[in-house]
Design a protein around this motif. Structure first.
Motif, PDB file in Angstrom:
ATOM      1  N   SER A  72       1.151 -10.285  -6.125  1.00 40.55           N
ATOM      2  CA  SER A  72       2.188  -9.262  -6.153  1.00 40.55           C
ATOM      3  C   SER A  72       2.372  -8.680  -4.755  1.00 40.55           C
ATOM      4  CB  SER A  72       1.826  -8.144  -7.134  1.00 40.55           C
ATOM      5  OG  SER A  72       0.652  -7.469  -6.708  1.00 40.55           O
ATOM      6  N   ILE A  73       3.545  -8.110  -4.520  1.00 40.77           N
ATOM      7  CA  ILE A  73       3.812  -7.389  -3.281  1.00 40.77           C
ATOM      8  C   ILE A  73       4.694  -6.201  -3.630  1.00 40.77           C
ATOM      9  CG2 ILE A  73       5.724  -8.987  -2.762  1.00 40.77           C
ATOM     10  CD1 ILE A  73       5.262  -8.315   0.226  1.00 40.77           C
ATOM     11  N   PHE A  74       4.358  -5.035  -3.098  1.00 39.68           N
ATOM     12  CA  PHE A  74       5.150  -3.842  -3.383  1.00 39.68           C
ATOM     13  C   PHE A  74       5.206  -2.965  -2.143  1.00 39.68           C
ATOM     14  CE2 PHE A  74       0.819  -3.396  -4.865  1.00 39.68           C
ATOM     15  CZ  PHE A  74       0.400  -2.176  -4.352  1.00 39.68           C
ATOM     16  N   SER A  75       6.285  -2.208  -2.027  1.00 37.96           N
ATOM     17  CA  SER A  75       6.484  -1.368  -0.849  1.00 37.96           C
ATOM     18  C   SER A  75       5.564  -0.155  -0.889  1.00 37.96           C
ATOM     19  CB  SER A  75       7.940  -0.927  -0.754  1.00 37.96           C
ATOM     20  OG  SER A  75       8.308  -0.154  -1.881  1.00 37.96           O
ATOM     21  N   VAL A  76       5.121   0.265   0.285  1.00 39.23           N
ATOM     22  CA  VAL A  76       4.273   1.455   0.421  1.00 39.23           C
ATOM     23  C   VAL A  76       4.741   2.245   1.641  1.00 39.23           C
ATOM     24  CG1 VAL A  76       2.259   0.423  -0.693  1.00 39.23           C
ATOM     25  CG2 VAL A  76       2.562   0.176   1.771  1.00 39.23           C
ATOM     26  N   LYS A  77       4.225   3.454   1.784  1.00 38.80           N
ATOM     27  CA  LYS A  77       4.522   4.303   2.939  1.00 38.80           C
ATOM     28  C   LYS A  77       6.022   4.495   3.119  1.00 38.80           C
ATOM     29  CE  LYS A  77       0.203   2.974   5.221  1.00 38.80           C
ATOM     30  NZ  LYS A  77      -0.451   2.326   6.386  1.00 38.80           N
ATOM     31  N   ASN A  78       6.672   4.828   1.991  1.00 39.06           N
ATOM     32  CA  ASN A  78       8.115   5.079   1.993  1.00 39.06           C
ATOM     33  C   ASN A  78       8.883   3.880   2.548  1.00 39.06           C
ATOM     34  OD1 ASN A  78      10.300   6.719   1.308  1.00 39.06           O
ATOM     35  ND2 ASN A  78      10.445   7.591   3.369  1.00 39.06           N
ATOM     36  N   ASN A  79       8.465   2.700   2.114  1.00 33.37           N
ATOM     37  CA  ASN A  79       9.094   1.415   2.463  1.00 33.37           C
ATOM     38  C   ASN A  79       8.804   0.945   3.888  1.00 33.37           C
ATOM     39  OD1 ASN A  79      10.288   1.312  -0.098  1.00 33.37           O
ATOM     40  ND2 ASN A  79      12.184   2.273   0.615  1.00 33.37           N
ATOM     41  N   ALA A  80       7.958   1.651   4.624  1.00 29.20           N
ATOM     42  CA  ALA A  80       7.650   1.257   6.000  1.00 29.20           C
ATOM     43  C   ALA A  80       6.727   0.041   6.064  1.00 29.20           C
ATOM     44  CB  ALA A  80       7.018   2.416   6.754  1.00 29.20           C
ATOM     45  N   ALA A  81       6.049  -0.247   4.963  1.00 29.66           N
ATOM     46  CA  ALA A  81       5.122  -1.379   4.910  1.00 29.66           C
ATOM     47  C   ALA A  81       5.076  -1.903   3.476  1.00 29.66           C
ATOM     48  CB  ALA A  81       3.733  -0.957   5.378  1.00 29.66           C
ATOM     49  N   ALA A  82       4.312  -2.963   3.288  1.00 31.65           N
ATOM     50  CA  ALA A  82       4.141  -3.530   1.949  1.00 31.65           C
ATOM     51  C   ALA A  82       2.677  -3.834   1.718  1.00 31.65           C
ATOM     52  CB  ALA A  82       4.980  -4.797   1.786  1.00 31.65           C
ATOM     53  N   ARG A  83       2.260  -3.818   0.465  1.00 26.95           N
ATOM     54  CA  ARG A  83       0.883  -4.152   0.117  1.00 26.95           C
ATOM     55  C   ARG A  83       0.878  -5.359  -0.806  1.00 26.95           C
ATOM     56  NH1 ARG A  83      -1.507   0.820  -0.725  1.00 26.95           N
ATOM     57  NH2 ARG A  83      -1.776   0.755   1.532  1.00 26.95           N
ATOM     58  N   VAL A  84       0.021  -6.288  -0.479  1.00 25.07           N
ATOM     59  CA  VAL A  84      -0.090  -7.532  -1.239  1.00 25.07           C
ATOM     60  C   VAL A  84      -1.333  -7.469  -2.109  1.00 25.07           C
ATOM     61  CG1 VAL A  84      -0.209 -10.044  -1.102  1.00 25.07           C
ATOM     62  CG2 VAL A  84       0.969  -8.752   0.695  1.00 25.07           C
ATOM     63  N   GLY A  85      -1.212  -7.919  -3.335  1.00 21.71           N
ATOM     64  CA  GLY A  85      -2.356  -8.005  -4.227  1.00 21.71           C
ATOM     65  C   GLY A  85      -2.490  -9.412  -4.782  1.00 21.71           C
ATOM     66  N   LEU A  86      -3.675  -9.965  -4.717  1.00 21.34           N
ATOM     67  CA  LEU A  86      -3.927 -11.304  -5.243  1.00 21.34           C
ATOM     68  C   LEU A  86      -5.138 -11.253  -6.157  1.00 21.34           C
ATOM     69  CD1 LEU A  86      -3.481 -14.365  -5.382  1.00 21.34           C
ATOM     70  CD2 LEU A  86      -4.807 -14.581  -3.280  1.00 21.34           C
ATOM     71  N   LEU A  87      -4.947 -11.681  -7.386  1.00 25.06           N
ATOM     72  CA  LEU A  87      -6.042 -11.733  -8.354  1.00 25.06           C
ATOM     73  C   LEU A  87      -6.216 -13.169  -8.836  1.00 25.06           C
ATOM     74  CD1 LEU A  87      -4.288  -8.901  -8.949  1.00 25.06           C
ATOM     75  CD2 LEU A  87      -6.202  -8.557 -10.508  1.00 25.06           C
ATOM     76  N   PHE A  88      -7.455 -13.574  -9.043  1.00 25.48           N
ATOM     77  CA  PHE A  88      -7.696 -14.920  -9.557  1.00 25.48           C
ATOM     78  C   PHE A  88      -8.913 -14.928 -10.474  1.00 25.48           C
ATOM     79  CE2 PHE A  88     -10.072 -14.756  -5.555  1.00 25.48           C
ATOM     80  CZ  PHE A  88     -11.311 -15.269  -5.917  1.00 25.48           C
ATOM     81  N   LYS A  89      -8.889 -15.825 -11.426  1.00 23.53           N
ATOM     82  CA  LYS A  89      -9.987 -15.953 -12.377  1.00 23.53           C
ATOM     83  C   LYS A  89     -11.139 -16.743 -11.766  1.00 23.53           C
ATOM     84  CE  LYS A  89      -7.657 -15.670 -16.865  1.00 23.53           C
ATOM     85  NZ  LYS A  89      -7.364 -16.384 -18.134  1.00 23.53           N
ATOM     86  N   SER A  90     -12.333 -16.448 -12.261  1.00 23.10           N
ATOM     87  CA  SER A  90     -13.525 -17.193 -11.876  1.00 23.10           C
ATOM     88  C   SER A  90     -14.496 -17.151 -13.047  1.00 23.10           C
ATOM     89  CB  SER A  90     -14.170 -16.586 -10.629  1.00 23.10           C
ATOM     90  OG  SER A  90     -15.337 -17.302 -10.262  1.00 23.10           O
ATOM     91  N   ASP A  91     -14.917 -18.306 -13.498  1.00 24.56           N
ATOM     92  CA  ASP A  91     -15.831 -18.348 -14.645  1.00 24.56           C
ATOM     93  C   ASP A  91     -17.175 -17.717 -14.337  1.00 24.56           C
ATOM     94  OD1 ASP A  91     -13.920 -19.639 -16.183  1.00 24.56           O
ATOM     95  OD2 ASP A  91     -14.635 -21.642 -15.634  1.00 24.56           O
ATOM     96  N   GLU A  92     -17.592 -17.820 -13.100  1.00 17.67           N
ATOM     97  CA  GLU A  92     -18.883 -17.283 -12.687  1.00 17.67           C
ATOM     98  C   GLU A  92     -18.714 -16.444 -11.422  1.00 17.67           C
ATOM     99  OE1 GLU A  92     -21.607 -17.600 -14.395  1.00 17.67           O
ATOM    100  OE2 GLU A  92     -20.850 -19.059 -15.861  1.00 17.67           O
TER     101      GLU A  92
END
Length: 257
Positions: free
Chosen positions: A79-99
């Motif tokens: 995912s990516i969403f705007s932060v700091k009143n649109n001055a920047a963006a934050r990226v989020g990456l999630l992934f599964k892991s069995d262990e």
């Protein structure tokens, strides 16, 4: 830390030893205070089967107080969403892991390498965002995990926030839960006129059901986060968030201290 009936003597890695009436551990899910007072992290940390990374980048998509996301519907979501009143963006990456994975908690390059490997198959803006990961100075990478403890205090030592009861980021309740817990602990200490035994007992009694509910949401959230955004998934998430379970009420009545 060396506690006794009258206080706690603390020796620091950097600095002179000091003496305190109470020690309050508010140092996060990987709490050193908890380790020293209660035992190793693995005794309390429960892995939820996935990992996550967040980093800031430029808002090259010109997002306007909004976010976008992609995923494979099973093992990874970005995912990516705007932060700091649109001055920047934050990226989020999630992934599964069995262990649980083996890596150094402070090895930033290893964290980047793992994120690239787990997201390489994703399309859309993923290749560009992974390139921008090279320049990230604020990357946060960790396992999705909860802290579950039978008690949050021991003598004159007490834990608050994620150190005591991390519900995992998939709960969406970490910040509010920590602030509420700190408020209750401070209020009960004042109400008990400094009697830490009475205050710590009241603190746990007031917060336990709230924490249990949030941790329940965190477990379900770690399952829903990878699903394709169908109406069925949205409905299931809404139901989980809106309806109290048989055991835990969603409401928490805060008294004024």
């Amino acid at each position: 830390m060396e506690p006794d009936e009258d206080g706690v003597s603390v020796t620091f890695e950097h600095g002179a030893p000091e003496r305190f009436d109470l020690v309050i551990g508010a140092d996060g899910a990987h709490s050193v205070v908890r380790r020293l007072a209660f035992g190793p992290e693995e005794d309390f940390s429960h892995f939820l089967g996935c990992y996550y990374g967040y980093w800031e980048t430029d808002n090259y998509l010109n997002l306007d107080h909004e976010g976008m996301a992609t995923g494979d519907g099973e093992t990874a979501a970005l995912s990516i969403f705007s932060v700091k009143n649109n001055a920047a963006a934050r990226v989020g990456l999630l992934f599964k892991s069995d262990e649980p994975l083996t890596y150094g908690r402070r090895d930033i390059e290893a964290h980047k390498r793992i994120l690239r490997q787990r997201a390489a198959h994703l399309g859309w803006q993923t290749p560009t965002l992974l390139e921008k990961l090279d320049a990230a100075r604020d990357l946060y990478f960790d396992a999705m995990a909860q802290i579950r403890m039978e008690t949050w205090s021991k003598g004159r030592i007490v834990l608050v926030g994620d150190a005591a009861h991390c519900a995992a980021p998939t709960s969406g309740r970490g910040t509010s839960q920590a602030l509420i817990g700190a408020y209750i602990l401070a209020g009960e200490l004042a109400a008990a006129d400094g009697d830490h035994r009475t205050a710590f007992t009241a603190y746990e009694s007031a917060l336990r059901e709230h924490v249990a509910r949030n941790q329940e949401i965190g477990v379900h959230g770690s399952q829903y986060v990878f699903a394709q955004p169908t109406q069925e998934v949205f409905d299931a998430m809404a139901t989980q968030l809106a309806e109290p379970s048989d055991e835990h009420d969603t409401d928490l009545s805060l008294k004024t201290y």
